[in-house]
Design a protein around this motif. Structure first.
Motif, short mmCIF file in Angstrom:
data_model
loop_
_atom_site.label_atom_id
_atom_site.label_comp_id
_atom_site.label_asym_id
_atom_site.label_seq_id
_atom_site.Cartn_x
_atom_site.Cartn_y
_atom_site.Cartn_z
N GLU B 77 0.84 -1.22 0.00
CA GLU B 77 0.00 0.00 0.00
C GLU B 77 0.86 1.26 0.00
OE1 GLU B 77 -0.31 -2.50 2.01
OE2 GLU B 77 0.05 -1.92 4.11
N ASN B 78 2.16 1.10 0.34
CA ASN B 78 3.06 2.28 0.31
C ASN B 78 3.89 2.32 -0.97
OD1 ASN B 78 2.08 2.67 2.83
ND2 ASN B 78 3.92 1.98 3.92
N CYS B 79 3.64 1.41 -1.86
CA CYS B 79 4.40 1.38 -3.12
C CYS B 79 3.68 2.21 -4.18
CB CYS B 79 4.54 -0.06 -3.60
SG CYS B 79 5.55 -1.07 -2.50
N THR B 80 4.44 3.07 -4.83
CA THR B 80 3.84 3.96 -5.85
C THR B 80 3.68 3.21 -7.16
OG1 THR B 80 5.05 5.76 -4.81
CG2 THR B 80 4.17 6.18 -7.03
N VAL B 81 2.51 3.35 -7.76
CA VAL B 81 2.31 2.76 -9.09
C VAL B 81 3.09 3.60 -10.11
CG1 VAL B 81 0.59 2.43 -10.91
CG2 VAL B 81 0.08 1.71 -8.57
N ARG B 82 3.85 2.91 -10.94
CA ARG B 82 4.64 3.61 -11.95
C ARG B 82 3.72 4.40 -12.88
NH1 ARG B 82 9.86 2.53 -12.03
NH2 ARG B 82 9.99 0.39 -11.38
#
Lengths: 38, 249
Positions: B77-82
């Motif tokens: 949930e803390n990972c940014t979608v490219r």
């Protein structure tokens, strides 16, 4: 004698009367796009 | 009188989203390369009743690559979608799940990923760098130079390359190579590695220390080279508690 009704007229008659403001439900799938579509 | 078949599930129903969350967690925890993927859209869901409180669910998921490498401890949930202009990568997955007495588990999954078309990216951003092949000569040269540069300056453990995660090359207005790669600490210090690098082996699983590096090499018109590595620290491997399944990659 059989008279062929105009499609528009036939469609008019066949159309089921819908309540005012009727909004058809969204199709169940595919679901919402959360980011963007490529 | 046989029980009425369950009403067909909508793709945005809470039950469908719960199934997609279980499927996504399974996909990311069973992937060994590349990046974590986030859910972009539930394309379709089918539910097959088996017996009382026992269903088989077939999910078609549309995923998007995030900027988190698969070995990163960062929660999804803390990972940014490219973003689109970073040359996004889409994943299409078919997942078979079982819902038994309300508990969801993955029985099988099959995914394939593909990058967005160059035309799409350039249409929106004519000068954006595009994804390059991971065995492109400039990419491999840049990764090797970046790792050598980092190892020559660090006082910590000597790092070995695990995999090149992604690479982009820009040609206008400057010629720039962007690389991202996963690394792992070895049992040598960088100093000791200068003496005998062959002796430097990856640490055993119970001491493993993975990391992630990014590097940018400006080739023309100027020259510049930026390397940034971040080690995750030792991660206690999480035992895979999900249902034993015949996952198909």
């Amino acid at each position: 004698s059989v008279a062929k009704r105009e499609v528009a007229e036939a469609a008019q008659h066949d159309k089921v009367p819908r309540p005012v403001g009727f909004v058809p439900p969204p199709p169940p799938c595919p679901g919402k796009i959360r980011y963007f579509k490529i | 009188v046989p029980a009425a078949p369950p009403a067909p599930l909508g793709c945005d129903d809470p039950e469908s989203e719960a199934a997609a969350a279980v499927a996504l967690s399974y996909i990311n925890s069973h992937s060994h390369y590349g990046y974590k993927f986030a859910l972009n859209r539930i394309e379709n869901i089918r539910m097959l009743p088996q017996k009382l409180n026992d269903y088989i669910l077939f999910l078609e998921l549309d995923l998007l690559e995030t900027t988190c490498h698969i070995l990163s401890p960062t929660p999804l949930e803390n990972c940014t979608v490219r973003s689109f202009t970073e040359h996004a990568v889409e994943g299409d997955c078919d997942v078979k799940l079982q819902k038994l007495d309300g508990k969801l588990s993955v029985l099988a999954s099959k995914c394939h990923s593909h990058a967005d078309s160059a035309e799409d990216v350039l249409q929106l951003c004519p000068d954006c760098p595009l994804l390059a092949s991971l065995n492109n000569t400039e990419v491999e040269t840049t990764v090797k130079a970046a790792l050598d540069d980092y190892n020559s300056k660090t006082a910590d453990a000597y790092l070995r390359l695990l995999e090149i995660g992604r690479a982009k090359i820009q040609y206008h207005p400057a010629h720039i190579v962007f690389v991202e790669f996963a690394v792992a600490a070895t049992n040598c210090s960088a100093e000791a590695a200068k003496e005998n690098v062959e002796a430097c082996q990856l640490l055993p699983d119970d001491q493993s220390n993975f990391g992630f590096c990014t590097a940018t090499k400006v080739i023309s018109p100027s020259q510049d080279f930026q390397v940034n590595c971040q080690l995750y620290g030792h991660q206690v491997p999480t035992p895979d508690t999900s249902f034993p399944s015949q996952d198909t990659s």
